[in-house]
Design a protein around this motif. Structure first.
Motif, short mmCIF file in Angstrom:
data_model
loop_
_atom_site.label_atom_id
_atom_site.label_comp_id
_atom_site.label_asym_id
_atom_site.label_seq_id
_atom_site.Cartn_x
_atom_site.Cartn_y
_atom_site.Cartn_z
N GLY A 98 9.37 19.84 7.09
CA GLY A 98 9.64 21.24 7.41
C GLY A 98 8.40 22.10 7.48
N GLY A 99 7.23 21.51 7.21
CA GLY A 99 5.99 22.26 7.32
C GLY A 99 5.68 23.14 6.12
N ARG A 100 6.40 22.96 5.01
CA ARG A 100 6.14 23.79 3.82
C ARG A 100 5.02 23.23 2.96
N ILE A 101 4.73 21.94 3.10
CA ILE A 101 3.52 21.34 2.54
C ILE A 101 2.88 20.54 3.67
N PRO A 128 0.82 -1.21 0.00
CA PRO A 128 0.00 0.00 0.00
C PRO A 128 0.86 1.26 0.00
N LEU A 129 0.27 2.34 -0.41
CA LEU A 129 0.80 3.67 -0.14
C LEU A 129 0.12 4.15 1.14
N VAL A 130 0.66 5.20 1.73
CA VAL A 130 0.05 5.74 2.94
C VAL A 130 -0.01 7.26 2.83
N MET A 131 -1.14 7.82 3.20
CA MET A 131 -1.27 9.28 3.25
C MET A 131 -0.77 9.75 4.60
N ILE A 132 0.20 10.66 4.57
CA ILE A 132 0.78 11.20 5.80
C ILE A 132 0.67 12.72 5.80
N VAL A 133 0.58 13.29 6.99
CA VAL A 133 0.55 14.74 7.13
C VAL A 133 1.57 15.16 8.17
N ASN A 134 1.95 16.42 8.12
CA ASN A 134 2.82 16.98 9.14
C ASN A 134 2.07 16.97 10.48
N ALA A 191 12.58 14.90 -1.77
CA ALA A 191 12.48 16.37 -1.65
C ALA A 191 11.11 16.76 -1.10
N ALA A 192 10.07 16.05 -1.53
CA ALA A 192 8.73 16.35 -1.03
C ALA A 192 8.64 16.05 0.47
N LEU A 193 9.25 14.93 0.89
CA LEU A 193 9.23 14.56 2.30
C LEU A 193 9.96 15.61 3.14
N THR A 194 11.07 16.12 2.62
CA THR A 194 11.81 17.17 3.34
C THR A 194 10.93 18.37 3.61
N ASP A 195 10.17 18.79 2.60
CA ASP A 195 9.29 19.94 2.78
C ASP A 195 8.09 19.61 3.67
N LEU A 196 7.64 18.36 3.65
CA LEU A 196 6.56 17.96 4.56
C LEU A 196 7.04 18.05 6.00
#
Length: 335
Positions: free
Chosen positions: A206-209, A135-141, A199-204
């Motif tokens: 860091g709270g940028r997404i 599966p994939l997983v939806m994650i949020v900050n 790169a997307a995870l880094t910004d997640l």
């Protein structure tokens, strides 16, 4: 007027010659399968070495080689989101010695979002066997004020266009997974493309997404450490390594079913007996207890299938992603 008997007499030599050629070809294919393989095989991976797909390919290739009695060499050919490697394999000799370790992105998504690929992404390949899926997983900050999917959807609806999700690039499988969520949940969330999920995870972090959909295996550690908050997995059933995380349907997004999978394909025109021999070897390799254990450690379920089963699954996935791409109006030129 020529009688039917006369016509048949005149055509008989040609018919016999055609039958002889067909029988000869069938015999040759049977002989090829009987002696196959008599040299090393090449398994082309459409992504760089060191990633999760590469790891699964190497685990599979090692056991395949033991079963077939020949080395299966893993050849990483990254570039173009899988287009470079796929094009090379589609143009390779159809003898079973060059295979591609397709992912859902290279086997399905590219076929739906790219034009002018330089090869036919469907007719150019012969399905061999489904190797594994997870599966994939939806994650949020963790700073996002939503403890579960219901609260997250409510937040997005209360603030349309304010929040964003990242992907590994426009037209990627992760992008389409995000677009399916946006459509089914009826929310307005902005897409931010990156050059890869790292790169997307880094910004997640860091709270940028605020949101990202990624594979379960690379996110297990982040979830355990509380660095990200999981809201749902993207398949019909829960993940064995994240048993407390609900599915999308359980969380309030019915109709969402997006597994990540990998499979082996040969160039179109590969003799059927060779394809069947390869399929049997892949299935046996994937279902070997040692292989299953290594897959499980990586958060992945080993499958193994017949060519017919993979073909049916492949067509279902093509239809699913085709619908998402059309609804989101995603169409790109090949890279």
């Amino acid at each position: 007027m020529i009688s039917r008997l006369t016509f048949l007499r005149r055509q008989l030599p040609a018919l016999c010659a055609g039958l002889a050629l067909a029988l000869g070809a069938a015999t040759a294919h049977a002989q090829d399968a009987a002696s196959f393989p008599n040299k090393p095989l090449r398994l082309v991976v459409p992504f760089a070495a060191g990633g999760g797909i590469d790891l699964l390919a190497r685990i599979t290739a090692l056991k395949m080689g033991e079963i077939l009695g020949q080395t299966v060499v893993v050849d990483n050919q990254g570039g173009g989101g899988g287009v470079v490697a796929s094009r090379a394999v589609a143009r390779a000799p159809a003898d079973g010695y060059t295979l591609v370790f397709h992912s859902v992105s290279s086997a399905v998504v590219n076929a739906q979002v790219y034009s002018n690929l330089g090869y036919d992404p469907v007719a150019g390949f012969a399905p061999v066997s489904l190797v594994a899926q997870f599966p994939l997983v939806m994650i949020v900050n963790p700073a996002v004020p939503a403890r579960d999917m219901k609260e997250f959807i409510g937040l997005l609806k209360a603030h349309p266009g304010k929040f964003s999700y990242g992907s590994s690039g426009v037209g990627s499988g992760i992008h389409l997974a995000g677009e399916l969520f946006r459509t089914l949940a009826g929310v307005d969330i902005q897409h931010i493309p990156y050059k890869g999920t790292s790169a997307a995870l880094t910004d997640l972090l860091g709270g940028r997404i605020e949101m990202l959909i990624d594979g379960v295996p690379p996110q297990v550690g982040n979830i355990a450490q509380g660095r990200v908050r999981p809201l749902a997995v993207t398949t019909r059933t829960r993940s064995a390594v994240l048993p407390n995380v609900p599915t999308m349907a359980e969380a309030g997004v019915p109709g969402y079913d997006i597994p990540f999978w990998v499979a082996i394909y040969a160039p179109a025109g590969t003799p059927r007996p060779v394809v069947e021999k390869l399929s049997a070897a892949v299935s046996k390799a994937v279902k070997d207890p040692a292989t299953l254990a290594r897959f499980k450690e990586a958060g992945t379920e080993g499958i193994g299938s017949t060519p017919e089963q993979l073909d049916a699954f492949w067509k279902e996935q093509l239809a699913t992603y085709g619908k998402i791409a059309r609804q989101a109006n995603i169409k790109l030129d090949s890279q």
